[in-house]
Design a protein around this motif. Structure first.
Motif, short mmCIF file in Angstrom:
data_model
loop_
_atom_site.label_atom_id
_atom_site.label_comp_id
_atom_site.label_asym_id
_atom_site.label_seq_id
_atom_site.Cartn_x
_atom_site.Cartn_y
_atom_site.Cartn_z
N THR A 440 5.77 -30.25 17.35
CA THR A 440 5.56 -30.34 15.89
C THR A 440 6.78 -29.84 15.13
O THR A 440 7.58 -29.05 15.63
CB THR A 440 4.33 -29.52 15.47
OG1 THR A 440 4.54 -28.15 15.86
CG2 THR A 440 3.06 -30.04 16.10
N TYR A 441 6.88 -30.33 13.88
CA TYR A 441 7.87 -29.84 12.93
C TYR A 441 7.26 -29.96 11.54
O TYR A 441 6.91 -31.06 11.09
CB TYR A 441 9.16 -30.65 13.00
CG TYR A 441 10.13 -30.33 11.88
CD1 TYR A 441 10.66 -29.04 11.74
CD2 TYR A 441 10.50 -31.30 10.95
CE1 TYR A 441 11.54 -28.74 10.72
CE2 TYR A 441 11.38 -31.01 9.92
CZ TYR A 441 11.89 -29.72 9.80
OH TYR A 441 12.76 -29.40 8.78
N GLN A 442 7.07 -28.81 10.87
CA GLN A 442 6.47 -28.75 9.54
C GLN A 442 5.18 -29.58 9.47
O GLN A 442 5.00 -30.45 8.62
CB GLN A 442 7.48 -29.25 8.49
CG GLN A 442 8.67 -28.33 8.34
CD GLN A 442 9.63 -28.78 7.25
OE1 GLN A 442 9.52 -29.91 6.76
NE2 GLN A 442 10.55 -27.91 6.86
N ASN A 443 4.30 -29.29 10.44
CA ASN A 443 2.98 -29.91 10.53
C ASN A 443 3.02 -31.40 10.84
O ASN A 443 2.00 -32.08 10.76
CB ASN A 443 2.18 -29.69 9.23
CG ASN A 443 1.93 -28.22 8.97
OD1 ASN A 443 1.64 -27.46 9.91
ND2 ASN A 443 2.04 -27.80 7.72
N ARG A 444 4.20 -31.93 11.17
CA ARG A 444 4.31 -33.32 11.61
C ARG A 444 4.40 -33.36 13.12
O ARG A 444 5.12 -32.57 13.73
CB ARG A 444 5.57 -33.98 11.03
CG ARG A 444 5.37 -34.48 9.64
CD ARG A 444 6.54 -35.27 9.09
NE ARG A 444 7.66 -35.47 10.00
CZ ARG A 444 8.91 -35.67 9.58
NH1 ARG A 444 9.17 -35.67 8.30
NH2 ARG A 444 9.86 -35.86 10.43
N ILE A 445 3.68 -34.27 13.75
CA ILE A 445 3.75 -34.42 15.20
C ILE A 445 4.98 -35.23 15.56
O ILE A 445 5.20 -36.32 15.02
CB ILE A 445 2.47 -35.10 15.74
CG1 ILE A 445 1.24 -34.19 15.47
CG2 ILE A 445 2.60 -35.39 17.23
CD1 ILE A 445 -0.06 -34.80 15.92
N THR A 468 3.26 -26.17 24.24
CA THR A 468 3.61 -26.49 22.84
C THR A 468 5.09 -26.21 22.62
O THR A 468 5.68 -25.31 23.24
CB THR A 468 2.80 -25.65 21.84
OG1 THR A 468 3.15 -24.26 21.99
CG2 THR A 468 1.30 -25.83 22.05
N THR A 470 7.44 -25.93 18.99
CA THR A 470 7.52 -26.01 17.54
C THR A 470 8.98 -25.96 17.14
O THR A 470 9.69 -24.98 17.44
CB THR A 470 6.75 -24.86 16.87
OG1 THR A 470 5.39 -24.88 17.31
CG2 THR A 470 6.81 -24.98 15.36
#
Length: 912
Positions: A440-445, A468, A470
């Motif tokens: 993920t990056y800033q709530n984007r998958i 995970t 991030t």
């Protein structure tokens, strides 16, 4: 003369003033000028000029042919520079060469200033050199009787330039091989100027050549009276070190037991010694003259390091084979007395360790013994270079890891499904991942493809598998879609994402545009359309801006064989009829690709011939013409030649085109004059050129492919080639040229000896492909692959699919099993893209002599009627005995040799 030297003595430090004044291969002209004054002041000047530290010489650049040898001897203190210069091309004087020989033998501790006064009157040398020359006479390095006849009328004995023959004697004697050389004095050297070499020098030359310490010069000459440069002499003595057991105080040879940033650990005579290294440290290997890299130094290999105070000034890999043995087993427990217990199969075994043993996890990071858990699979590595066989490392091969950490992505392997990370402590570790990995990056998958080396991340691991990741900052990523619109000011781009909706992105100031077939493409070359726009892959930077646009597909439609109805040059509107007489209207613009019978097509030039009835091929999107080609030729295969009805039919693509002719057309075939239609047959690939009105055949050119060897590149992109010993020449300036790997090349990149496949359109070369040729020995073969050992020692297993040709003993066979282990072969691709092996002819002969002028060798005749005794040598003939590479000049009369020939040219000589 009695040769008195033996290698048991070792040098001691001479007084600092003398050490500062070392002159062998040193100050050159400055030192000579100082010596010529023969005054105390002059001597001081010589010492000052020579005291520049050895090391980096500004006139010895990286890649210089003698760089390896100059720096090794410089760091060993055998030679010095002057004010940061080495002057490699300067001639060496006799007094300098003698001084270097004394240092090479490590005999400076035997210098005696008292004996220097007893030099023969004709052997005048500089004051500094007198003890060296006196010691050389005492050790038998130079012969007093031989030197008494030297002409010193023009220059003193010491300042006399050292000749090649004189240096050869000095080198051989410094290696304690004087008697061995004299035993060969009655043998010819094999050089064209053998008569110019003194009778007392022939044995030394013979021995130096056989030891690969000296080679001939152009024209197979030794040039015995020629001078020797400083770089050449450094090379002679450097190569000679492998033939002597002399040791040097600052030179250590041992086995690598530790490698980490800035340090190499060697075990030398049973003791571990650390050497600091940095980006300036030069690395070399024993068998190469060019620089290696720090990565070429591997654990437990044999390495020589020259340096002092723990710092490595020069590193050379002496033997690249690791001297270790490994045992793999299941860790049971640690035992008292610095031992561990493991199960190797069903057997329980114990191994000792000490404070030097490295404990390493599966990612190569240092751990403690207590960190190893029971049932972990471990590997015990023991060195084999000592009787103790000490345990050098205990490595965990698999164990359970559960952790969370911050770090940086180092490497992503999608094929192996592993990710390498540098954790917060700076250690590198590698973990497997599966399809459940959440990125993920800033709530984007994100996807694994979005992970780039250098990305800062936070990650979690469970049961040694990444769970995970991030991303802590934006990363470069790629997206695909259909190009819909480029903004009016070319600052924005709108596209339809694959399987998604419309999106708009900002463009960077000058985004890169990649379109196959268009060089230096720009935004104006892109096709935008809501439904038929270019299929593109966009590269986005961390700010979500488009930096690169690559066209991966176009929806353009082809329309071949249309007929012009009209063209309006003002509106640029073209009206045509297709093959079914259906009308279509297209608009041309400055981006339309044009093609007609000229090398530089323009829209104005095309407009002049877009008259009613003209035949065209075109491509389009909507009503926009992307390309317009005036049909002036057809390419395809002949399907029919009707000489009665005077017409030729050609299958081009998926349609048959029949074109009449009124008079017999010109037929052009490479390497055949006076060709006619009778020389063509059904199935031939041809190019049919039409007359000006596109209604009749004007010329038929047969498309052929031929293979040649490049002989020379001449002016104006003309090359001279040979095939089956016949030479020809042609121009390649209009041809498409590609290298061995398919890369585009220029005519100037073709070199003599290249094997090329040339595609001809008639007599005109249209394409030139450089063919890779591999000369090697077959070491294994089966029905689908062959293992080859190349002349450089590298072994490669080559899978072979498709058709195969094995040319052997005059026959062409079609199976790999026609090859046998031990065959020498040339592997290439034939003109039909089949893999071709040409097996070299084998002959066993006795060597007679080498003709350097004609670049050929002569062998002993088997009978007086035998005329097959003279053979040409290939440009890179491989001469060897076992794995030792030799020179042609090292071969001697009556040597038993095996010759491997191709087209009666020797490519390999194996000495028995």
């Amino acid at each position: 003369m009695t040769f008195k030297y033996n290698h048991t003595s070792h040098s001691k430090k001479v007084v600092s003033a003398v050490l500062a004044g070392m002159m062998a291969l040193s100050a050159g002209g400055a030192a000579m000028a100082a010596e010529s004054t023969e005054t105390g002041q002059g001597q001081t000047a010589a010492i000052t000029n020579t005291a520049a530290p050895t090391g980096l010489f500004s006139d010895i650049k990286v890649g210089y042919w003698a760089e390896k040898h100059v720096y090794k001897l410089a760091y060993q203190g055998i030679l010095l520079g002057n004010n940061g210069l080495f002057r490699p091309g300067d001639a060496v004087t006799q007094q300098e060469a003698v001084t270097m020989a004394i240092r090479f033998m490590n005999q400076e501790g035997q210098l005696n200033t008292d004996t220097a006064a007893a030099l023969p009157t004709n052997m005048e040398v500089g004051n500094y050199f007198k003890p060296y020359v006196a010691l050389a006479l005492q050790l038998g390095l130079i012969d007093k009787t031989e030197e008494s006849t030297v002409d010193v009328s023009k220059t003193s004995w010491g300042q006399k330039p050292a000749s090649r023959e004189w240096i050869t004697k000095l080198l051989i004697r410094s290696l304690d091989k004087d008697a061995e050389a004299k035993a060969q004095n009655n043998q010819s050297t094999g050089f064209a100027d053998n008569a110019s070499i003194s009778e007392s020098g022939k044995g030394y030359v013979n021995l130096a050549v056989s030891l690969d310490l000296a080679k001939g010069v152009e024209g197979n000459k030794f040039n015995p009276t020629g001078s020797v440069t400083r770089a050449q002499l450094a090379t002679f003595f450097s190569r000679g070190e492998s033939l002597t057991d002399t040791t040097y105080p600052n030179t250590s040879t041992g086995y690598v037991t530790g490698l980490k940033d800035g340090q190499i650990t060697l075990v030398v005579d049973g003791k571990a010694v650390n050497f600091a290294v940095n980006s300036s440290t030069p690395y070399f290997t024993k068998d190469s003259e060019t620089r290696a890299s720090a990565t070429d130094v591997k654990l437990y290999t044999k390495v020589m390091i020259v340096g002092s105070a723990g710092g490595a000034s020069y590193v050379e890999v002496v033997d690249a084979t690791p001297q270790v043995e490994s045992v793999e087993g299941t860790f049971a427990r640690s035992l008292s007395g610095n031992k561990i217990g493991i199960f190797v199969g069903e057997n329980y075994e114990t191994y000792s360790y000490d404070e030097a043993t490295a404990f390493i996890d599966q990612n190569g990071n240092a751990i403690k013994l207590s960190d190893i858990t029971a049932d972990s699979i471990i590997e015990v590595q023991r060195e084999t270079f000592s009787a103790d066989k000490k345990t050098v490392a205990i490595r965990v091969k698999s164990g359970i890891v559960n952790k969370s950490d911050n770090g940086v992505v180092a490497e992503v392997s999608t094929s192996g499904k592993t990710i390498k990370l540098v954790n917060a402590a700076g250690a590198t570790e590698q973990f497997a991942y599966n399809d459940n990995l959440l990125i993920t990056y800033q709530n984007r998958i994100m996807s694994v493809a979005d992970l780039k080396a250098g990305s800062a991340v936070k990650y979690t691991v469970k049961d040694s598998v990444l769970q995970t990741i991030t991303l802590s900052q934006g990363v470069e990523q790629s997206v695909r879609g259909t190009l819909v619109e480029i903004g009016g000011n070319q600052s924005t781009l709108t596209f339809k994402r694959e399987g998604g909706s419309l999106e708009a992105k900002l463009l960077t100031e000058k985004p890169e545009v990649i379109i196959n077939g268009i060089q230096d493409a720009t935004l104006n070359d892109l096709i935008t359309d809501a439904t038929n726009g270019d299929q593109v892959e966009l590269t986005l930077n961390s700010d979500d801006q488009v930096t690169r646009i690559q066209v991966i597909g176009r929806q353009m439609e082809p329309m071949n064989g249309v007929t012009v109805v009209s063209y309006n040059s003002k509106t640029k509107v073209l009206t045509v009829l297709d093959n079914n007489k259906k009308p279509f209207v297209f608009t041309l613009d400055e981006k339309t690709k044009l093609d007609y019978n000229t090398t530089k097509p323009t829209l104005a030039g095309l407009e002049s011939i877009l008259n009613d009835g003209r035949k065209l091929d075109l491509t389009y999107v909507g009503t926009r013409a992307l390309s317009v080609k005036v049909i002036y030729k057809y390419e395809g295969t002949i399907s029919n030649i009707d000489t009665t009805g005077r017409k030729i039919s050609v299958l081009s693509g998926n349609q048959t085109i029949t074109v009449p002719y009124s008079t017999a057309p010109t037929v052009e075939i490479y390497n055949k004059s006076g060709a006619s239609l009778g020389d063509l047959k059904i199935g031939d690939k041809v190019t049919v050129t039409l007359g000006a009105n596109q209604d009749v055949v004007q010329k038929v050119a047969l498309n052929t492919v031929a293979q040649f060897e490049v002989v020379a590149l001449e002016a104006n992109s003309r090359i001279r080639v040979k095939s089956d010993l016949l030479t020809s020449q042609f121009y390649v300036d209009q041809a498409v040229l590609t290298g061995e790997s398919g890369q585009t090349i220029t005519p100037s990149q073709l070199t003599a000896g290249n094997l090329i496949n040339v595609t001809f359109e008639g007599a005109t070369p249209k394409a030139v492909q450089v063919v890779k040729r591999t000369l090697a020995e077959v070491t294994a073969v089966d029905a689908s692959s062959v293992t080859l050992k190349q002349f450089n020692g590298q072994t490669e297993t080559v899978p072979v699919s498709g058709s195969v040709k094995v040319v052997k003993s005059g026959s062409t066979l079609t199976s790999l099993t026609s090859l046998t282990v031990g065959d020498r072969v040339e592997m290439t691709k034939d003109t039909d893209n089949s893999t071709r092996f040409r097996v070299l002819t084998v002959m066993s002969k006795q060597f007679w002599s080498y003709d350097g002028v004609g670049n050929q060798i002569l062998v002993k005749r088997e009978t007086t009627a035998d005329t097959n005794y003279r053979f040409a040598l290939g440009s890179s003939v491989f001469v060897h005995q076992g794995d030792n590479t030799l020179s042609v000049q090292s071969l001697r009369d009556n040597d038993n040799i095996v010759l491997y020939l191709l087209n009666n040219v020797i490519l390999e000589i194996q000495k028995q």
